[in-house]
Design a protein around this motif. Structure first.
Motif, PDB file in Angstrom:
ATOM      1  N   SER A 100      94.757  -1.877  -7.436  1.00 39.68           N
ATOM      2  CA  SER A 100      95.173  -3.270  -7.602  1.00 39.68           C
ATOM      3  C   SER A 100      94.869  -4.093  -6.346  1.00 39.68           C
ATOM      4  CB  SER A 100      96.640  -3.360  -8.047  1.00 39.68           C
ATOM      5  OG  SER A 100      97.481  -3.246  -6.945  1.00 39.68           O
ATOM      6  N   HIS A 101      95.063  -3.524  -5.158  1.00 35.99           N
ATOM      7  CA  HIS A 101      94.796  -4.318  -3.951  1.00 35.99           C
ATOM      8  C   HIS A 101      93.299  -4.577  -3.739  1.00 35.99           C
ATOM      9  CE1 HIS A 101      98.747  -5.044  -2.324  1.00 35.99           C
ATOM     10  NE2 HIS A 101      99.091  -3.819  -2.684  1.00 35.99           N
ATOM     11  N   LEU A 102      92.475  -3.568  -3.997  1.00 36.35           N
ATOM     12  CA  LEU A 102      91.032  -3.821  -3.844  1.00 36.35           C
ATOM     13  C   LEU A 102      90.499  -4.595  -5.043  1.00 36.35           C
ATOM     14  CD1 LEU A 102      89.981  -0.429  -2.222  1.00 36.35           C
ATOM     15  CD2 LEU A 102      89.917  -2.681  -1.143  1.00 36.35           C
ATOM     16  N   GLY A 103      91.135  -4.372  -6.199  1.00 34.37           N
ATOM     17  CA  GLY A 103      90.752  -5.120  -7.407  1.00 34.37           C
ATOM     18  C   GLY A 103      90.945  -6.619  -7.210  1.00 34.37           C
ATOM     19  N   LEU A 107      86.827  -5.611  -6.305  1.00 33.43           N
ATOM     20  CA  LEU A 107      86.234  -4.307  -6.001  1.00 33.43           C
ATOM     21  C   LEU A 107      86.782  -3.229  -6.937  1.00 33.43           C
ATOM     22  CD1 LEU A 107      86.492  -4.654  -2.141  1.00 33.43           C
ATOM     23  CD2 LEU A 107      84.363  -4.530  -3.436  1.00 33.43           C
ATOM     24  N   VAL A 108      85.893  -2.361  -7.378  1.00 35.05           N
ATOM     25  CA  VAL A 108      86.290  -1.265  -8.278  1.00 35.05           C
ATOM     26  C   VAL A 108      86.489   0.000  -7.440  1.00 35.05           C
ATOM     27  CG1 VAL A 108      85.541   0.157 -10.244  1.00 35.05           C
ATOM     28  CG2 VAL A 108      84.976  -2.290 -10.163  1.00 35.05           C
ATOM     29  N   THR A 109      87.527   0.761  -7.769  1.00 38.71           N
ATOM     30  CA  THR A 109      87.791   1.998  -7.035  1.00 38.71           C
ATOM     31  C   THR A 109      87.549   3.203  -7.952  1.00 38.71           C
ATOM     32  OG1 THR A 109      90.099   1.712  -7.680  1.00 38.71           O
ATOM     33  CG2 THR A 109      89.527   1.064  -5.446  1.00 38.71           C
ATOM     34  N   GLY A 110      87.173   4.322  -7.345  1.00 37.56           N
ATOM     35  CA  GLY A 110      87.022   5.562  -8.108  1.00 37.56           C
ATOM     36  C   GLY A 110      87.767   6.664  -7.377  1.00 37.56           C
ATOM     37  N   GLY A 137      76.610   3.479  -4.657  1.00 33.92           N
ATOM     38  CA  GLY A 137      75.439   2.764  -5.163  1.00 33.92           C
ATOM     39  C   GLY A 137      75.817   1.695  -6.184  1.00 33.92           C
ATOM     40  N   LEU A 138      76.917   1.935  -6.888  1.00 36.48           N
ATOM     41  CA  LEU A 138      77.387   0.974  -7.895  1.00 36.48           C
ATOM     42  C   LEU A 138      78.297  -0.086  -7.278  1.00 36.48           C
ATOM     43  CD1 LEU A 138      78.089   3.567 -10.738  1.00 36.48           C
ATOM     44  CD2 LEU A 138      76.292   1.806 -10.748  1.00 36.48           C
ATOM     45  N   GLY A 139      78.459  -0.015  -5.970  1.00 36.08           N
ATOM     46  CA  GLY A 139      79.272  -1.028  -5.269  1.00 36.08           C
ATOM     47  C   GLY A 139      80.759  -0.721  -5.271  1.00 36.08           C
ATOM     48  N   ALA A 140      81.133   0.465  -5.793  1.00 39.03           N
ATOM     49  CA  ALA A 140      82.561   0.801  -5.885  1.00 39.03           C
ATOM     50  C   ALA A 140      83.051   1.461  -4.592  1.00 39.03           C
ATOM     51  CB  ALA A 140      82.786   1.735  -7.062  1.00 39.03           C
TER      52      ALA A 140
END
Ligand code: GLU
Length: 377
Positions: A100-103, A107-110, A137-140
């Motif tokens: 939620s904070h990076l979102g 930004l997407v997290t994995g 590579g996908l920016g996550a």
């Protein structure tokens, strides 16, 4: 007055970073709840790095600390099965917090949970590395922790300092940043020794450096300085720099980019470049050397500063401490790490190398500041 250093950005030039965040930063030690405002500020720093094109991998602790509260588990140390249950419940809360904070910054997290058999067995290692690289590579942003809920005590890192170093080397990060409750390594644990001095740069992890580390820090985090030094060995040997910085305040990454004190462990390869970057970033000058016009010309040509070119020495510095080098007009022209301590520098200033050897011994180094340790400003 000294001229402002050209750059105080400890992260300048790094394209890929691993950032390790300890439980004591993420989780309030009293209440066991997440430090939401602090995490929001950190997420902003990370978003700024991403916006500059820097790859960021996060190694986040905090699962056990958060899970304890969620499951109502009290007591300083928990039996293994309860801490594994705490990790299981807490990891969900931890992942949600990061997402939620990076979102909030788009930004997407994995999430990736690792254990030593994954990082050390080639087949798994290659696969985990590919997954992390694909996410980047996908920016996550990969968010990594140890898989505490199923790890067995025999096959377990147990501390995220060493785990993060392994992750940093897996993905060939330029640097690993350990955000901690202390701003780096001291000559002795500062809580025990009031004379402990901060160490800005560690060029090589020698037994003397290892002896400076004390035991574990707080009851929430497993790693003390000892596991950080172990992490340093893993990272630097593989050519990844490691920084230990204080993370307790708001915006700890931005602080590193504007001169916050830290300890840099130089990577085994490319030490000269890392050292020079550190010299340029350092704010704490322990001494000054005024040099003549001939020496100033030699520095501009990339040569070392020899005693003969030094006209004045001031300050209190040991060998290896940062010093400012001023031209004949008093303006700062370079910064470097002193090759001699203050007393020896005083003794040999203005003297030729032969005379220096006669005074300090035949096998002494005769540079006031060696060119590898010198940066023009
Ligand atoms: N993996 C543990 C956790 O998430 C923390 C280990 C450490 O503090 O280094 O709670």
């Amino acid at each position: 007055m000294l001229a402002q250093p050209v750059s105080t950005n400890a992260l300048a030039g790094y394209r890929r970073l691993t950032v390790k965040i300890g439980s004591a930063l993420l989780v309030d030690q009293e209440s066991g709840t997440l430090r939401d405002e602090w995490l929001a500020a950190l997420a902003k720093d990370i978003a700024a790095l991403k916006a500059r094109g820097v790859d960021v991998v996060i190694v986040s602790s905090g699962a056990i600390a958060l899970g304890r509260r969620l499951l109502g588990l009290k007591g300083v140390s928990l039996p293994l099965e309860k801490s594994q249950a705490a990790a299981s419940a807490g990891q969900i809360a931890l992942s949600q917090a990061w997402a939620s904070h990076l979102g909030a910054h788009g930004l997407v997290t994995g999430q990736i949970l690792l254990t030593p058999n994954i990082t050390e067995e080639r087949r798994y290692f290659l696969n985990a590395r590919t997954t992390i690289a694909t996410l980047l590579g996908l920016g996550a942003i990969p968010i990594i922790n140890e898989n505490d809920s199923v790890a067995t005590s025999e096959i377990r890192y147990g501390d995220n300092d060493r785990l993060s170093a392994r992750v940093a080397t897996m993905i060939e990060a330029d640097a690993l940043i350990l955000l901690s409750d202390i701003d780096g390594l001291y000559t002795a644990p500062p809580a025990r020794d009031p004379d402990a001095r901060h160490v800005g740069l560690v060029e090589e992890i020698t037994p003397a450096i290892e002896a400076m580390a004390g035991g574990a820090a707080s009851h929430l985090s497993r790693g003390g300085m000892t596991t950080k030094i172990e992490a340093g060995k893993i990272a630097t040997k593989a050519g990844t720099a490691m920084l230990i910085a204080k993370g307790t305040g708001a915006h700890p990454i931005a602080a590193l980019e504007t001169g916050a004190r830290h300890t840099l462990f130089a990577p085994a390869q490319g030490t000269t470049a890392a050292r020079k970057r550190w010299i340029l970033g350092t704010l704490e000058i322990e001494g000054r050397m005024v040099i003549d016009a001939g020496a100033a010309r030699a520095l501009l040509e990339g040569r070392s500063l020899l005693p003969i070119g030094v006209t004045e020495v001031s300050g209190r510095f040991e060998r290896g401490d940062p010093v400012a080098i001023l031209g004949p007009d008093g303006r700062e022209i370079a910064r470097g790490l002193a090759g001699l301590d203050r007393a020896a520098a005083d003794l040999v200033k203005g003297k030729k190398s032969d005379a220096v050897r006669a005074l300090l011994g035949a096998d002494t180094r005769t540079e006031m500041v060696h060119r590898d340790n010198l940066v023009l400003v």
